[in-house]
Design a protein around this motif. Structure first.
Motif, PDB file in Angstrom:
ATOM      1  N   GLN A  91      14.848   0.011  -6.845  1.00  0.00           N
ATOM      2  CA  GLN A  91      14.582  -0.956  -5.773  1.00  0.00           C
ATOM      3  C   GLN A  91      14.054  -0.276  -4.520  1.00  0.00           C
ATOM      4  O   GLN A  91      13.683  -0.937  -3.557  1.00  0.00           O
ATOM      5  CB  GLN A  91      15.875  -1.671  -5.382  1.00  0.00           C
ATOM      6  N   LEU A  92      14.092   1.043  -4.519  1.00  0.00           N
ATOM      7  CA  LEU A  92      13.715   1.775  -3.305  1.00  0.00           C
ATOM      8  C   LEU A  92      12.412   2.514  -3.558  1.00  0.00           C
ATOM      9  O   LEU A  92      12.325   3.295  -4.506  1.00  0.00           O
ATOM     10  CB  LEU A  92      14.828   2.754  -2.916  1.00  0.00           C
ATOM     11  N   PHE A  93      11.421   2.264  -2.753  1.00  0.00           N
ATOM     12  CA  PHE A  93      10.134   2.919  -3.005  1.00  0.00           C
ATOM     13  C   PHE A  93       9.467   3.386  -1.725  1.00  0.00           C
ATOM     14  O   PHE A  93       8.288   3.702  -1.726  1.00  0.00           O
ATOM     15  CB  PHE A  93       9.201   1.992  -3.793  1.00  0.00           C
ATOM     16  N   SER A  94      10.189   3.405  -0.611  1.00  0.00           N
ATOM     17  CA  SER A  94       9.570   3.812   0.645  1.00  0.00           C
ATOM     18  C   SER A  94       9.955   5.235   1.014  1.00  0.00           C
ATOM     19  O   SER A  94      10.849   5.825   0.427  1.00  0.00           O
ATOM     20  CB  SER A  94       9.981   2.859   1.764  1.00  0.00           C
ATOM     21  N   THR A  95       9.238   5.762   2.009  1.00  0.00           N
ATOM     22  CA  THR A  95       9.440   7.159   2.393  1.00  0.00           C
ATOM     23  C   THR A  95      10.731   7.353   3.172  1.00  0.00           C
ATOM     24  O   THR A  95      11.378   8.376   3.051  1.00  0.00           O
ATOM     25  CB  THR A  95       8.255   7.628   3.256  1.00  0.00           C
ATOM     26  N   ASN A  96      11.075   6.397   4.004  1.00  0.00           N
ATOM     27  CA  ASN A  96      12.328   6.546   4.730  1.00  0.00           C
ATOM     28  C   ASN A  96      13.043   5.196   4.842  1.00  0.00           C
ATOM     29  O   ASN A  96      12.495   4.146   4.483  1.00  0.00           O
ATOM     30  CB  ASN A  96      12.117   7.221   6.098  1.00  0.00           C
ATOM     31  N   LEU A 141      11.406   2.311   6.941  1.00  0.00           N
ATOM     32  CA  LEU A 141      10.271   1.652   6.296  1.00  0.00           C
ATOM     33  C   LEU A 141      10.720   0.808   5.104  1.00  0.00           C
ATOM     34  O   LEU A 141      10.119  -0.222   4.801  1.00  0.00           O
ATOM     35  CB  LEU A 141       9.244   2.695   5.855  1.00  0.00           C
ATOM     36  N   GLU A 142      11.785   1.264   4.437  1.00  0.00           N
ATOM     37  CA  GLU A 142      12.320   0.498   3.295  1.00  0.00           C
ATOM     38  C   GLU A 142      12.782  -0.874   3.761  1.00  0.00           C
ATOM     39  O   GLU A 142      12.481  -1.899   3.134  1.00  0.00           O
ATOM     40  CB  GLU A 142      13.499   1.276   2.677  1.00  0.00           C
ATOM     41  N   VAL A 143      13.520  -0.886   4.858  1.00  0.00           N
ATOM     42  CA  VAL A 143      14.054  -2.163   5.356  1.00  0.00           C
ATOM     43  C   VAL A 143      12.913  -3.025   5.909  1.00  0.00           C
ATOM     44  O   VAL A 143      12.935  -4.251   5.792  1.00  0.00           O
ATOM     45  CB  VAL A 143      15.134  -1.907   6.437  1.00  0.00           C
ATOM     46  N   ALA A 144      11.904  -2.377   6.482  1.00  0.00           N
ATOM     47  CA  ALA A 144      10.808  -3.132   7.100  1.00  0.00           C
ATOM     48  C   ALA A 144       9.864  -3.748   6.066  1.00  0.00           C
ATOM     49  O   ALA A 144       9.109  -4.669   6.390  1.00  0.00           O
ATOM     50  CB  ALA A 144      10.014  -2.210   8.028  1.00  0.00           C
ATOM     51  N   PHE A 145       9.911  -3.263   4.819  1.00  0.00           N
ATOM     52  CA  PHE A 145       8.944  -3.703   3.810  1.00  0.00           C
ATOM     53  C   PHE A 145       8.983  -5.224   3.576  1.00  0.00           C
ATOM     54  O   PHE A 145       7.952  -5.906   3.641  1.00  0.00           O
ATOM     55  CB  PHE A 145       9.200  -2.959   2.490  1.00  0.00           C
ATOM     56  N   ASP A 162      15.035  10.152   3.940  1.00  0.00           N
ATOM     57  CA  ASP A 162      14.386   9.795   2.681  1.00  0.00           C
ATOM     58  C   ASP A 162      15.440   9.083   1.806  1.00  0.00           C
ATOM     59  O   ASP A 162      16.518   9.642   1.581  1.00  0.00           O
ATOM     60  CB  ASP A 162      13.900  11.088   2.002  1.00  0.00           C
ATOM     61  N   PRO A 163      15.145   7.878   1.313  1.00  0.00           N
ATOM     62  CA  PRO A 163      16.148   7.176   0.499  1.00  0.00           C
ATOM     63  C   PRO A 163      16.673   8.014  -0.671  1.00  0.00           C
ATOM     64  O   PRO A 163      17.836   7.898  -1.036  1.00  0.00           O
ATOM     65  CB  PRO A 163      15.395   5.944  -0.004  1.00  0.00           C
ATOM     66  N   GLU A 209       3.365   5.263   3.209  1.00  0.00           N
ATOM     67  CA  GLU A 209       3.097   3.987   3.896  1.00  0.00           C
ATOM     68  C   GLU A 209       1.948   4.154   4.889  1.00  0.00           C
ATOM     69  O   GLU A 209       1.099   3.271   5.025  1.00  0.00           O
ATOM     70  CB  GLU A 209       4.339   3.492   4.626  1.00  0.00           C
ATOM     71  N   LEU A 243       2.193   4.214  -4.348  1.00  0.00           N
ATOM     72  CA  LEU A 243       3.378   4.169  -5.202  1.00  0.00           C
ATOM     73  C   LEU A 243       3.311   5.276  -6.259  1.00  0.00           C
ATOM     74  O   LEU A 243       4.325   5.869  -6.611  1.00  0.00           O
ATOM     75  CB  LEU A 243       3.451   2.789  -5.882  1.00  0.00           C
ATOM     76  N   ARG A 257       4.775   8.315  -5.095  1.00  0.00           N
ATOM     77  CA  ARG A 257       6.232   8.287  -5.081  1.00  0.00           C
ATOM     78  C   ARG A 257       6.790   8.419  -6.499  1.00  0.00           C
ATOM     79  O   ARG A 257       7.846   8.996  -6.697  1.00  0.00           O
ATOM     80  CB  ARG A 257       6.757   6.965  -4.492  1.00  0.00           C
ATOM     81  N   MET A 300      11.113  -2.379 -11.054  1.00  0.00           N
ATOM     82  CA  MET A 300      10.482  -2.251  -9.743  1.00  0.00           C
ATOM     83  C   MET A 300       9.625  -3.489  -9.449  1.00  0.00           C
ATOM     84  O   MET A 300       9.593  -3.960  -8.312  1.00  0.00           O
ATOM     85  CB  MET A 300       9.639  -0.984  -9.707  1.00  0.00           C
ATOM     86  N   ALA A 339      11.927  -6.107  -8.292  1.00  0.00           N
ATOM     87  CA  ALA A 339      12.401  -5.827  -6.929  1.00  0.00           C
ATOM     88  C   ALA A 339      11.300  -6.125  -5.899  1.00  0.00           C
ATOM     89  O   ALA A 339      11.564  -6.679  -4.832  1.00  0.00           O
ATOM     90  CB  ALA A 339      12.856  -4.375  -6.817  1.00  0.00           C
ATOM     91  N   ARG A 341      11.140  -9.097  -2.953  1.00  0.00           N
ATOM     92  CA  ARG A 341      10.924  -8.756  -1.549  1.00  0.00           C
ATOM     93  C   ARG A 341       9.574  -9.266  -1.045  1.00  0.00           C
ATOM     94  O   ARG A 341       9.049  -8.758  -0.058  1.00  0.00           O
ATOM     95  CB  ARG A 341      11.099  -7.259  -1.351  1.00  0.00           C
ATOM     96  N   LEU A 375       5.874  -2.709  11.028  1.00  0.00           N
ATOM     97  CA  LEU A 375       6.532  -2.286  12.264  1.00  0.00           C
ATOM     98  C   LEU A 375       5.433  -1.932  13.263  1.00  0.00           C
ATOM     99  O   LEU A 375       4.334  -1.536  12.854  1.00  0.00           O
ATOM    100  CB  LEU A 375       7.385  -1.044  12.003  1.00  0.00           C
TER     101      LEU A 375
END
Lengths: 569, 256
Positions: free
Chosen positions: A99-104, A107-111, A143-144, B124, B145, B148, B201, B204, B208, B219
């Motif tokens: 479920q986590l794919f962001s760099t930090n 950014l994960e929460v902001a997605f 980093d997550p 990002e 992605l 990552r 994924m 997920a 979202r 942001l």
């Protein structure tokens, strides 16, 4: 005017088409805003399908025929896409990694809010607020992948909470976590409840959900029981019928015909008030082996490539026929220690000896014939076209051929009760069957020591029982079994000896009875024994199960309360 | 084990606008690509190394030494041997070596520039820059992605290798063909695991709002600053300068 329901499900029926199977057979559910509703049941009961229907993953992404009605905040769901519901219905999955794919973290929460077109300043406010709510303030730039399991799952919650959903669905969100991570998760959920977030949680264990507003028990696509968790839990038989492990204190109350509270203090007090005193039952203690140890670990230290020490000064001996539980938080060094026992990792200090020979001098493929290692995820080792081929792979690698190979495959498949599935494709088996097949692939190497890394994680209660009964049979056959586990009842019911790790050190090595008498040590390692064992300790005796405690408190003997094995697993 | 290439630092390069970084990287690639002469590629390589050190991104080069060192040696040797010098040329070996050295330096500069970019830019930011350059959001997201997921798959492959070694699979025995065949029990679980993870994924992402069809926001991002313009101007000057040299035939080594 009454407050509209946050979620309403009416006579929901769902049938998958490929392969054809009925998943839900007329489920109804009403959840008021701010409620926590817990759903439990064995694998295949329809719990996850119900959640996936609520957020439209079924049938919009997973083809199925669905009928009935689902309303979220008054809005009909059936016929809409997942995208339509994004921001209204959110879901946390068992596998937090996926479920986590962001760099930090930030950014994960902001997605999610970004996908909904929320203005940037508002996203920033929500990121700060939700991270505070799940106790991750200060981790925004991390980093997550560097977070612990519990932190990752709380981050997954924050990342959907920032979308301000009407209903949050949790699909076994605590299953893959260690006790500490699970504790953190439920603390975060308690905070969400205070904030009036509506939660529907599917779980396998009743203990953390006793405080829910409602508990729903499901079986074969139907609701079997619903009510307050304390009321529903007082009927252990319905739990077992639904493939869920009943609460220890409910079993005890049932056996003693007492209306026992389901918290330790309350139960202990109720027993004292009735002057119920324990009788010490003397069960035969397994004799400590006097034979030469198979494995000797001497002053072992280990660090990954210049990193901080993961193991420090660990020493122990392992004998034939022992059943050992290796416990401790994630990151305490359990798996690292276990990987030293067959030479997968080489110590940076100290030594590991197999039958007196330093493991550094034994090639892994030879050591693997003596010390088998079953990885946590069975899918990390299955690849063959059939179950039989999968089991034959290991012995063939070490030169076993022809009749001897066929006999070994046959015997091992019989031992794990998969003989009827020899021609099946391993990838089409259930999780429980795949887990037992993974054990079979290692058993086929005929090891004297079998190490299993969290073999019961993700399995329902009947599947777990089946797996653990297998270990008991192996032990009876003289195999040493070492189980890495987070499950308190697995330790209590099966382990003769426990090894407790904390911060890379072995802080306890002793019998189960000795472990019961070390509550401070257990607390320091964030490990809790099952309620029956803790209640027994409070009453001055060491017991493994609720049944043992009931007997010591004067209940008449009766057949045990184990779950019947489901026909198809 | 951290397998991602991004290094969370607060260097000047980390703080630059991602669009400027993508443009500067592209211009550095062009300048490097135009040159054959190691004497003219070396300053670019040094520039990248200095920027890497200043950004705290040297650990990436060290981590990938197993790739960087063989690329250099292999390229140098192959081009030196196979450089098509004219028969009877006065100093064929020296020119071949110079050309080989130029090619090796060129490849290493490409590699180091890419690593510097990935070490100082989050995926990002990369996706954002691609979107600003006109790449569709979904395409940009998939590209980022992938960055990552590659480390995740590598990690999973390491676990699978260990699991199969525990079943007696020895990767070091036999001829090349046999050894390659032994990787089937690794490839299948990694591939199947990858599919399962991709499935999860996708769920997920959908939950979202990936397909919500609304105008996406982010942001608040820092605007272009003076230092960004300075970096861009420097990169432009570098590319224009090297293009000028190339147009005048400087820095080229043409096989005779």
């Amino acid at each position: 005017m009454s407050t509209p329901l946050a979620l309403e499900v009416r006579d929901l029926r769902c049938r998958f088409t490929d392969p054809a199977a009925t998943a839900l057979a007329g489920v109804s559910l009403a959840v008021r805003p701010g409620e926590l509703v817990a759903i439990m049941g064995e694998s295949g009961a329809g719990k996850s399908t119900l959640l996936r229907c609520v957020n439209a993953l079924v049938p919009s992404l997973v083809p199925a025929e669905c009928s009935g009605e689902i309303h979220v905040g008054g809005m009909p769901v059936l016929g809409r896409s997942v995208g339509d519901l994004a921001g209204r219905v959110a879901m946390v999955f068992q596998d937090f990694e996926a479920q986590l794919f962001s760099t930090n973290v930030r950014l994960e929460v902001a997605f999610g809010p970004g996908q909904l077109g929320i203005p940037g300043d508002e996203i920033a406010r929500r990121v700060a607020a939700t991270l505070a709510l799940v106790d991750l303030t200060g981790y925004a730039e991390r980093d997550p992948s560097s977070l612990s399991g519990g932190q990752k799952q709380r981050l997954a919650i924050a990342s959907i909470l920032a979308m301000a959903p009407d209903v949050m669905l949790l699909d076994e969100a605590g299953t893959d976590l260690d006790p500490l991570g699970r504790g953190e998760l439920y603390t975060a959920l308690a905070r969400l409840r205070r904030e009036r977030v509506t939660l529907v949680a599917v779980e396998h264990e009743i203990d953390p959900l006793l405080g829910a507003d409602r508990l729903v028990l499901m079986r074969r696509g139907e609701v079997i029981a619903t009510g307050s968790p304390a009321d529903v839990a007082r009927d252990p038989a319905s739990f077992l019928r639904c493939g869920v492990r009943p609460h220890d204190l409910a079993v005890l109350g049932d056996r003693l015909a007492l209306d026992l509270p389901l918290d330790l203090e309350g139960a202990a007090e109720a027993l004292r008030r009735r002057d119920v005193r324990p009788r010490i039952l003397v069960s035969p203690q397994p004799a400590r082996s006097t034979t030469a140890p198979i494995l000797e670990v001497e002053g072992v230290g280990f660090a990954y490539d210049g990193g901080p020490p993961v193991l420090e000064d660990v020493s122990l001996r392992i004998h034939a026929g022992e059943v050992i539980a290796l416990i401790g938080q994630n990151g305490s060094g359990k798996t690292t220690l276990a990987k030293h026992l067959n030479g997968l990792l080489r110590p940076t200090r100290g030594s590991v000896r197999l039958d007196g020979v330093d493991l550094r001098r034994i090639p892994l493929e030879r050591a693997a014939q003596q010390v088998g290692y079953v990885f946590q995820n069975p899918d990390h080792q299955l690849f063959a076209a059939s179950v039989e081929e999968e089991v034959a792979f290991g012995p063939r690698n070490v030169g076993v051929r022809d009749g001897k190979l066929a006999a070994r495959v046959r015997d091992v498949l019989a031992a794990v009760e998969l003989q009827a599935l020899g021609d099946c494709d391993p990838f089409l088996l259930s999780k429980g069957d795949r887990q037992r097949l993974a054990v079979a692939t290692v058993l086929a190497m005929a090891p004297r020591v079998l190490i299993l890394d969290e073999p019961t994680t993700g399995l329902d209660y009947p599947q777990q029982r089946r797996m653990l009964d297998l270990f008991a049979r192996l032990r009876a056959g003289g195999t040493t079994v070492i189980v890495i586990t987070h499950s308190p009842w697995v330790v209590a019911e099966y382990a003769e000896r426990a090894l407790l790790m904390r911060a890379g050190r072995l802080i306890f090595d002793g019998s189960f009875t000795q472990l019961v008498g070390a509550p401070d040590l257990l607390r320091s390692a964030a490990f809790e024994l099952p309620p029956a064992t803790r209640l027994g300790y409070a009453l001055g005796i060491a017991v493994r199960t609720a049944e043992e405690l009931a007997l010591s408190l004067g209940a008449p003997p009766r057949p045990d309360l184990r779950a019947r094995r489901p026909a198809g697993d | 084990m951290a397998l991602s290439l991004y290094l969370d630092r607060s260097s000047a390069l980390h703080r630059r606008h991602p669009l400027v970084k993508v443009m500067a990287m592209t211009m550095l690639f062009v300048a490097t690509f135009l040159m054959d002469d190691p004497a003219l590629i070396a300053p670019l390589a040094v520039l990248v190394l200095v920027a890497t050190a200043a950004s705290g991104a040297l650990p990436n080069l060290w981590r990938l030494r197993w790739l960087i060192a063989p690329v250099f040696v292999f390229t140098l040797v192959i081009w030196t041997i196979f450089y098509p010098a004219a028969p009877g040329s006065a100093a064929p070996h020296r020119e071949a070596f110079r050309f080989g050295l130029g090619m090796a330096l060129k490849l290493e500069t490409f590699l180091a520039t890419g690593l510097l970019f990935l070490g100082t830019t989050t995926v990002e930011e990369f996706a954002f820059a691609l979107t600003r350059l006109g790449v569709p959001y979904r395409a940009g997201f998939v590209i980022t992605l992938a960055f990552r997921l590659v480390p995740v798959f590598l990690e999973s492959a390491f676990v699978v290798v260990d699991a199969q070694r525990c079943r007696g699979l020895d990767f070091s025995r036999g001829r090349l063909r046999q050894r390659i065949a032994r990787y089937v029990p690794v490839i299948v679980p990694v591939f199947i695991g990858g599919l399962r993870r991709a499935d999860q994924m996708a769920f997920a992402l959908e939950v979202r709002g990936f397909s919500a069809g609304r105008t996406r926001t982010t942001l608040p991002r820092p605007r272009l600053r003076g230092a960004d313009y300075l970096l861009l101007a420097s990169a432009v000057a570098l590319m224009v300068g090297y293009s000028g040299l190339w147009l005048h035939g400087v820095g080229r080594i043409t096989p005779r």
